[in-house]
Design a protein around this motif. Sequence first.
Motif, PDB file in Angstrom:
ATOM      1  N   VAL A  24     -12.898  36.761 -16.031  1.00  0.00           N
ATOM      2  CA  VAL A  24     -12.618  35.650 -15.122  1.00  0.00           C
ATOM      3  C   VAL A  24     -13.668  34.550 -15.298  1.00  0.00           C
ATOM      4  O   VAL A  24     -13.333  33.358 -15.343  1.00  0.00           O
ATOM      5  CB  VAL A  24     -12.568  36.146 -13.662  1.00  0.00           C
ATOM      6  N   LEU A  25     -14.928  34.952 -15.439  1.00  0.00           N
ATOM      7  CA  LEU A  25     -15.975  33.949 -15.660  1.00  0.00           C
ATOM      8  C   LEU A  25     -15.820  33.271 -17.023  1.00  0.00           C
ATOM      9  O   LEU A  25     -16.113  32.077 -17.164  1.00  0.00           O
ATOM     10  CB  LEU A  25     -17.353  34.600 -15.524  1.00  0.00           C
ATOM     11  N   GLU A  26     -15.315  34.017 -18.006  1.00  0.00           N
ATOM     12  CA  GLU A  26     -15.034  33.407 -19.314  1.00  0.00           C
ATOM     13  C   GLU A  26     -13.926  32.364 -19.192  1.00  0.00           C
ATOM     14  O   GLU A  26     -14.008  31.269 -19.756  1.00  0.00           O
ATOM     15  CB  GLU A  26     -14.626  34.511 -20.309  1.00  0.00           C
ATOM     16  N   ARG A  27     -12.876  32.698 -18.439  1.00  0.00           N
ATOM     17  CA  ARG A  27     -11.792  31.739 -18.229  1.00  0.00           C
ATOM     18  C   ARG A  27     -12.295  30.515 -17.439  1.00  0.00           C
ATOM     19  O   ARG A  27     -11.834  29.391 -17.666  1.00  0.00           O
ATOM     20  CB  ARG A  27     -10.638  32.408 -17.479  1.00  0.00           C
ATOM     21  N   TYR A  28     -13.201  30.750 -16.513  1.00  0.00           N
ATOM     22  CA  TYR A  28     -13.802  29.637 -15.771  1.00  0.00           C
ATOM     23  C   TYR A  28     -14.551  28.700 -16.727  1.00  0.00           C
ATOM     24  O   TYR A  28     -14.378  27.475 -16.678  1.00  0.00           O
ATOM     25  CB  TYR A  28     -14.745  30.191 -14.700  1.00  0.00           C
ATOM     26  N   GLU A  29     -15.375  29.275 -17.604  1.00  0.00           N
ATOM     27  CA  GLU A  29     -16.134  28.452 -18.546  1.00  0.00           C
ATOM     28  C   GLU A  29     -15.204  27.683 -19.474  1.00  0.00           C
ATOM     29  O   GLU A  29     -15.461  26.514 -19.802  1.00  0.00           O
ATOM     30  CB  GLU A  29     -17.098  29.322 -19.355  1.00  0.00           C
TER      31      GLU A  29
END
Length: 305
Positions: free
Chosen positions: A247-252
């Motif tokens: 999820v944090l990768e998709r955020y970035e």
Amino acid sequence: MTTPPPALLIAGHGTRDEAGAEAFRDFVRELAARRPELPVAGGFIELSPPPLGDAVAELVERGVRRFAAVPLMLVSAGHAKGDIPAALSREKERHPGISYTYGRPLGPHPALLSVLERRLDEALDAGEGRTPMDRADVTVLLVGRGSTDPDANAEVYKAARLLWEGRGYAGVETAFVSLAAPDVPSGLERCVALGARRIVVLPYFLFTGILPDRVRQQTEGWAAAHPEVEVRSADVIGPEPELLDLVLERYEEAVKGDLRMNCDSCVYRIAMPGFEDKVGQAQQPHFHPDDDGHHHHHGTHSHAH
């Protein structure tokens, strides 16, 4: 003065299962704890509180003017393609001055495939105190939610193929629990027709809920009627560290503008056989019963992205 990074808004589907809804809310809290410098909020587009609009309002009250929205969904179906963008557009009208970018759904991603593999190992080891048996005689039935969007259903087949590659299972077949064929009993019949004698049914879902429970119930019902076939049920993906990282990768990605969303076979862009009427349809927000004062017609979805 350094500009603060955009906040993170998590958009969930919603479920009538309170445990599943609470799992989502716990997951949002865990994300916030992992990145304390980052404002994080989450909401649902239907069925469960809080609605997505409340999550946006929470961020605005905290002084947020920019955010990146990540759909907490495995495939890009109508909700990710239409309902969430429509809801975000509505929130932009409600809160003048905010801006947002929109991320892409989660799967199929190598990290999630690793979790699915772990769930299979756990199911093969369950109840008998033995190590996972030789995968060469294990057939997996990956069961997705199911959609009226052929592109979304095709993504589940892609996940099944990627799960099969290099992991040594006899095969990975695909079924759906709603809206699309084959259903779970038909998927199990297909596995047997292909020679399977040991099957693990693997739900392609993030959290517990009504539909994953239905997958397990249908699996158990079919297995009881076919005692000659060994059938086991695996667990959902769950709030694993890999999911938090993804999820944090998709955020970035969303913050940097590196989205790479697959639109090659999207029914809202391309005239697919039998779905020609969907091309170019306008967006409408999804109805959420907890979103006070805004009236939308449930069931009259139209989408664009």
